[in-house]
Design a protein around this motif. Sequence first.
Motif, PDB file in Angstrom:
ATOM      1  N   GLY A 195       0.816  -1.200   0.000  1.00 16.08           N
ATOM      2  CA  GLY A 195       0.000   0.000   0.000  1.00 16.08           C
ATOM      3  C   GLY A 195       0.855   1.256   0.000  1.00 16.08           C
ATOM      4  O   GLY A 195       2.010   1.254  -0.441  1.00 16.08           O
ATOM      5  N   GLN A 196       0.290   2.328   0.490  1.00 20.17           N
ATOM      6  CA  GLN A 196       1.020   3.590   0.563  1.00 20.17           C
ATOM      7  C   GLN A 196       1.757   3.671   1.898  1.00 20.17           C
ATOM      8  O   GLN A 196       1.142   3.624   2.958  1.00 20.17           O
ATOM      9  N   ARG A 197       3.070   3.776   1.848  1.00 20.02           N
ATOM     10  CA  ARG A 197       3.889   3.815   3.059  1.00 20.02           C
ATOM     11  C   ARG A 197       4.554   5.180   3.162  1.00 20.02           C
ATOM     12  O   ARG A 197       5.318   5.570   2.274  1.00 20.02           O
ATOM     13  N   LYS A 198       4.296   5.887   4.244  1.00 19.98           N
ATOM     14  CA  LYS A 198       4.893   7.198   4.436  1.00 19.98           C
ATOM     15  C   LYS A 198       6.406   7.069   4.524  1.00 19.98           C
ATOM     16  O   LYS A 198       6.936   6.229   5.259  1.00 19.98           O
ATOM     17  N   GLY A 199       7.102   7.866   3.754  1.00 22.39           N
ATOM     18  CA  GLY A 199       8.559   7.864   3.783  1.00 22.39           C
ATOM     19  C   GLY A 199       9.191   6.776   2.937  1.00 22.39           C
ATOM     20  O   GLY A 199      10.413   6.628   2.938  1.00 22.39           O
ATOM     21  N   LEU A 200       8.360   5.998   2.221  1.00 22.86           N
ATOM     22  CA  LEU A 200       8.887   4.927   1.374  1.00 22.86           C
ATOM     23  C   LEU A 200       8.324   5.081  -0.034  1.00 22.86           C
ATOM     24  O   LEU A 200       7.112   5.161  -0.226  1.00 22.86           O
ATOM     25  N   SER A 201       9.204   5.120  -1.016  1.00 24.24           N
ATOM     26  CA  SER A 201       8.794   5.240  -2.414  1.00 24.24           C
ATOM     27  C   SER A 201       8.929   3.889  -3.092  1.00 24.24           C
ATOM     28  O   SER A 201       9.964   3.222  -2.977  1.00 24.24           O
ATOM     29  N   LEU A 202       7.876   3.457  -3.799  1.00 27.95           N
ATOM     30  CA  LEU A 202       7.855   2.172  -4.497  1.00 27.95           C
ATOM     31  C   LEU A 202       7.978   2.446  -5.990  1.00 27.95           C
ATOM     32  O   LEU A 202       7.095   3.068  -6.595  1.00 27.95           O
ATOM     33  N   ILE A 203       9.077   1.985  -6.587  1.00 26.41           N
ATOM     34  CA  ILE A 203       9.400   2.328  -7.978  1.00 26.41           C
ATOM     35  C   ILE A 203       9.364   1.073  -8.831  1.00 26.41           C
ATOM     36  O   ILE A 203      10.031   0.078  -8.520  1.00 26.41           O
ATOM     37  N   ALA A 204       8.593   1.125  -9.906  1.00 23.16           N
ATOM     38  CA  ALA A 204       8.432  -0.014 -10.809  1.00 23.16           C
ATOM     39  C   ALA A 204       9.373   0.106 -11.990  1.00 23.16           C
ATOM     40  O   ALA A 204       9.472   1.164 -12.610  1.00 23.16           O
TER      41      ALA A 204
END
Length: 369
Positions: free
Chosen positions: A200-209
């Motif tokens: 899901g959406q995690r504050k302080g964490l960027s998920l890059i595809a």
Amino acid sequence: MSDAFTLTRLETRKDALGTTRLRSAQDAGALADGEVLMRIDRFALTTNNITYAAFGDAMMKYWSFFPTGDEDWGHMPAWGFADVVASTVEGVEVGERFYGYFPIASHLRMTPVRVTERGFYDGVPHRSELVSAYNQYMRCSRDAGYAQALENYQMLVRPLFITSFMLADFLEDNAFFGASQVVVSSASSKTAYGTAFCLGQRKGLSLIALTSERNRGFVENLRCYDQVLPYAGASVLPADVPTLYVDFSGDDELRATIHRHFGAALVYDCYAGSAQKTAFLAETPLPGPKPLLYFAPVQIRKRNADWGPQEVNRRFNEAQARFIAELSRPGNRWMALAQSQGFEAAQQVIADLHGGRVDAQQAHVVQLA
């Protein structure tokens, strides 16, 4: 059961996973005490089937579940549903339906042990040393995660989603190894975007595809990643940010690019499997951490100890129900069912999966019975 029947099996060339053959033989039909006979009704085929096969004779021992007796040819397992057509086992009745790990075949003889209301384990001797999670068969009438109308989605999602669910949990359990961005390769794969769904959406964490140009539009439309880049775009990411690499591609060149670009900022390299990679990772000297294979049963065992199996099942069933609700909505952006009939169709799907020719949104189900 005393009636003879024809047993048909689909076998896979171990050193050429897109190559398959059909083998048929007459079976006398008589069961020994303690045996049941299953007729396999339907199963799902995904990139995970190819991943299993790629590691078949090594640590995962997937070819060992349903041996063929031929060193060069293996019997590929698949998750699916089967019905009991004969039984000598108390508590396993003719007509009952079970979900589990079956060979791509018309029938399977099994030796149920540890029979409970929930189901049983296959006690055939050669499986006793194999991972127990793959030896368990769930009685559909008692399975809290089962819905008849959603069987196809359960076959497709459950084995992949347990990997996704436990991978997301593994990363969270380790505080993402101190990373503030997670780079995911082959981000269009169902296991990859299932993991993104769980995170899901995690504050302080960027998920890059990272994905191919062909699948870029599909991945962007999923809206579960913060950023979507083509593979060649990995080098535009800031190189001084603590980064965790989750690899579903198995591409050695891409891995080298990631390691050289991020260097000391790469905090962990998690190899989660690949459909096209048919060997273990190359032992190539690279800057940064050594790539480590992720194996879901290890995290399952940990969480069974931490939370207890009941709580693990509750959390998994809850997350899976949310995911299937999304996937089964008409016109959803995640998945389009592709249903086919018969062994020949299965052969074609396996060849296409191995060759990377399956559309990212397509999800393949094969019905036999």
